[in-house]
Scaffold this motif. Sequence first.
Motif, PDB file in Angstrom:
ATOM      1  N   TYR A 209       0.821  -1.210   0.000  1.00 55.56           N
ATOM      2  CA  TYR A 209       0.000   0.000   0.000  1.00 55.56           C
ATOM      3  C   TYR A 209       0.855   1.261   0.000  1.00 55.56           C
ATOM      4  N   LEU A 210       1.952   1.239   0.738  1.00 57.68           N
ATOM      5  CA  LEU A 210       2.837   2.406   0.750  1.00 57.68           C
ATOM      6  C   LEU A 210       3.352   2.719  -0.647  1.00 57.68           C
ATOM      7  N   GLU A 211       3.755   1.679  -1.359  1.00 58.57           N
ATOM      8  CA  GLU A 211       4.287   1.883  -2.717  1.00 58.57           C
ATOM      9  C   GLU A 211       3.183   2.285  -3.683  1.00 58.57           C
ATOM     10  N   ARG A 212       2.015   1.606  -3.570  1.00 59.44           N
ATOM     11  CA  ARG A 212       0.915   1.860  -4.515  1.00 59.44           C
ATOM     12  C   ARG A 212       0.348   3.264  -4.354  1.00 59.44           C
ATOM     13  N   THR A 213       0.311   3.767  -3.104  1.00 57.24           N
ATOM     14  CA  THR A 213      -0.322   5.070  -2.846  1.00 57.24           C
ATOM     15  C   THR A 213       0.695   6.179  -2.600  1.00 57.24           C
ATOM     16  N   LYS A 214       1.969   5.875  -2.847  1.00 53.59           N
ATOM     17  CA  LYS A 214       3.035   6.861  -2.620  1.00 53.59           C
ATOM     18  C   LYS A 214       3.000   7.402  -1.183  1.00 53.59           C
ATOM     19  N   GLY A 215       2.806   6.497  -0.241  1.00 49.58           N
ATOM     20  CA  GLY A 215       2.872   6.847   1.165  1.00 49.58           C
ATOM     21  C   GLY A 215       1.567   7.259   1.811  1.00 49.58           C
ATOM     22  N   ALA A 216       0.477   7.296   1.036  1.00 55.35           N
ATOM     23  CA  ALA A 216      -0.796   7.752   1.590  1.00 55.35           C
ATOM     24  C   ALA A 216      -1.468   6.692   2.469  1.00 55.35           C
ATOM     25  N   ARG A 217      -1.174   5.420   2.208  1.00 53.04           N
ATOM     26  CA  ARG A 217      -1.769   4.329   2.995  1.00 53.04           C
ATOM     27  C   ARG A 217      -0.670   3.358   3.422  1.00 53.04           C
ATOM     28  N   GLU A 218      -0.862   2.785   4.605  1.00 57.53           N
ATOM     29  CA  GLU A 218       0.048   1.728   5.034  1.00 57.53           C
ATOM     30  C   GLU A 218      -0.721   0.672   5.833  1.00 57.53           C
ATOM     31  N   ASP A 219      -1.914   0.334   5.328  1.00 54.08           N
ATOM     32  CA  ASP A 219      -2.794  -0.626   6.004  1.00 54.08           C
ATOM     33  C   ASP A 219      -2.099  -1.968   6.199  1.00 54.08           C
ATOM     34  N   THR A 220      -2.451  -2.634   7.290  1.00 52.85           N
ATOM     35  CA  THR A 220      -2.072  -4.038   7.458  1.00 52.85           C
ATOM     36  C   THR A 220      -3.286  -4.896   7.141  1.00 52.85           C
ATOM     37  N   TRP A 221      -3.022  -6.149   6.793  1.00 53.14           N
ATOM     38  CA  TRP A 221      -4.134  -7.046   6.455  1.00 53.14           C
ATOM     39  C   TRP A 221      -4.964  -7.372   7.697  1.00 53.14           C
ATOM     40  N   THR A 222      -4.297  -7.665   8.818  1.00 59.25           N
ATOM     41  CA  THR A 222      -5.056  -8.009  10.020  1.00 59.25           C
ATOM     42  C   THR A 222      -5.880  -6.814  10.499  1.00 59.25           C
ATOM     43  N   GLY A 223      -5.358  -5.612  10.323  1.00 54.97           N
ATOM     44  CA  GLY A 223      -6.121  -4.415  10.676  1.00 54.97           C
ATOM     45  C   GLY A 223      -7.346  -4.252   9.797  1.00 54.97           C
ATOM     46  N   GLN A 224      -7.178  -4.481   8.495  1.00 57.05           N
ATOM     47  CA  GLN A 224      -8.311  -4.417   7.571  1.00 57.05           C
ATOM     48  C   GLN A 224      -9.386  -5.426   7.956  1.00 57.05           C
ATOM     49  N   MET A 225      -8.959  -6.661   8.247  1.00 55.48           N
ATOM     50  CA  MET A 225      -9.919  -7.721   8.553  1.00 55.48           C
ATOM     51  C   MET A 225     -10.665  -7.430   9.850  1.00 55.48           C
ATOM     52  N   ALA A 226      -9.962  -6.951  10.860  1.00 50.09           N
ATOM     53  CA  ALA A 226     -10.616  -6.634  12.134  1.00 50.09           C
ATOM     54  C   ALA A 226     -11.676  -5.559  11.949  1.00 50.09           C
ATOM     55  N   ALA A 227     -11.361  -4.538  11.141  1.00 49.95           N
ATOM     56  CA  ALA A 227     -12.320  -3.460  10.897  1.00 49.95           C
ATOM     57  C   ALA A 227     -13.495  -3.945  10.060  1.00 49.95           C
ATOM     58  N   MET A 228     -13.210  -4.704   9.010  1.00 45.97           N
ATOM     59  CA  MET A 228     -14.265  -5.168   8.124  1.00 45.97           C
ATOM     60  C   MET A 228     -15.216  -6.134   8.824  1.00 45.97           C
ATOM     61  N   LEU A 229     -14.657  -7.114   9.540  1.00 42.25           N
ATOM     62  CA  LEU A 229     -15.493  -8.103  10.220  1.00 42.25           C
ATOM     63  C   LEU A 229     -16.252  -7.488  11.384  1.00 42.25           C
ATOM     64  N   GLY A 230     -15.684  -6.456  11.987  1.00 43.34           N
ATOM     65  CA  GLY A 230     -16.355  -5.787  13.093  1.00 43.34           C
ATOM     66  C   GLY A 230     -17.545  -4.955  12.670  1.00 43.34           C
ATOM     67  N   ALA A 231     -17.679  -4.677  11.374  1.00 44.29           N
ATOM     68  CA  ALA A 231     -18.774  -3.832  10.882  1.00 44.29           C
ATOM     69  C   ALA A 231     -20.115  -4.564  10.839  1.00 44.29           C
ATOM     70  N   LYS A 232     -20.110  -5.900  10.900  1.00 39.64           N
ATOM     71  CA  LYS A 232     -21.342  -6.710  10.917  1.00 39.64           C
ATOM     72  C   LYS A 232     -22.258  -6.365   9.743  1.00 39.64           C
ATOM     73  N   SER A 233     -21.738  -6.439   8.546  1.00 40.30           N
ATOM     74  CA  SER A 233     -22.525  -6.073   7.373  1.00 40.30           C
ATOM     75  C   SER A 233     -23.444  -7.213   6.934  1.00 40.30           C
ATOM     76  N   ARG A 234     -24.544  -6.850   6.295  1.00 39.28           N
ATOM     77  CA  ARG A 234     -25.494  -7.795   5.665  1.00 39.28           C
ATOM     78  C   ARG A 234     -25.998  -8.851   6.641  1.00 39.28           C
ATOM     79  N   MET A 235     -26.333  -8.434   7.832  1.00 42.30           N
ATOM     80  CA  MET A 235     -26.777  -9.372   8.851  1.00 42.30           C
ATOM     81  C   MET A 235     -28.193  -9.893   8.593  1.00 42.30           C
ATOM     82  N   TYR A 236     -28.849  -9.396   7.562  1.00 40.01           N
ATOM     83  CA  TYR A 236     -30.181  -9.864   7.180  1.00 40.01           C
ATOM     84  C   TYR A 236     -30.154 -11.160   6.382  1.00 40.01           C
ATOM     85  N   MET A 237     -28.946 -11.641   6.031  1.00 43.82           N
ATOM     86  CA  MET A 237     -28.797 -12.676   5.014  1.00 43.82           C
ATOM     87  C   MET A 237     -29.522 -13.979   5.361  1.00 43.82           C
ATOM     88  N   LYS A 238     -29.432 -14.405   6.612  1.00 36.88           N
ATOM     89  CA  LYS A 238     -30.078 -15.664   6.994  1.00 36.88           C
ATOM     90  C   LYS A 238     -31.576 -15.603   6.727  1.00 36.88           C
TER      91      LYS A 238
END
Length: 249
Positions: A209-238
């Motif tokens: 991400y640092l290289e792709r965004t020229k320093g604008a982002r430096e996300d980690t994968w585990t950080g992304q996953m924790a944030a995404m999974l914590g959002a509880k999206s589409r909970m109507y699915m069942k």
Amino acid sequence: MNEVIETILNHRSIRSFKDKALSAEQVQAIVESAQAASTSSFIQAYTIIGVTDPVKKAELAQVAGNQPYVENTGHLFVFCADLHRHDIIAEMQEVDLTEPLESTEKFMVACIDAALAAQNASIAAESMGLGICYIGGIRNSLDKVREVLNIPSRVIPLFGLTVGYPDRITDKKPRLPFNNIYHENGYQADPEEFKAQLEQYDETVSNYYLERTKGAREDTWTGQMAAMLGAKSRMYMKDFVQKQGLNKR
């Protein structure tokens, strides 16, 4: 390494397409490639809907989070888990298939069949020099998708697939370490080893991400996953899936 493997390993999601529609021959080749995928017990529990109507594409793009490449693409496919035709089979053969068609097992079969078909379609498209992007965003509002695409009972739209001529090719995202994905003779669940592998991967992703965004982002994968999974999206699915007559038993 052969050309098929090179095509597979060169995959990346394309989100910017040229204003050029796929030909009827290309669409047919992609769908026939999808149909050539393995299918559990020959059940063929999926349907592919091609969306060419500009109004319908615009509505689906809005559902998917106003993603312009859903609308502005060479062709939009929607892959569905489909046991509706097996309801028709029950009528034709004068048998009651309610329990098996409502089972979790048959729901899983339909989802797996659709995913296998979609991956065949993707590889076929990429082998033609086309780009693809999976669109899970259509699951943001499946009631709306059901309305737009006239979806009957026992059918679940799972994801879209945009296919077209790439206008801009992005860098390939790094995948998890080989040993984190591939385990021999059983699941290797040493938590410390897992953490070490994931920390190494976090560094790789952050550098990407640092290289792709020229320093604008430096996300980690585990950080992304924790944030995404914590959002509880589409909970109507069942509820939606069961309302469609699937995964009830």
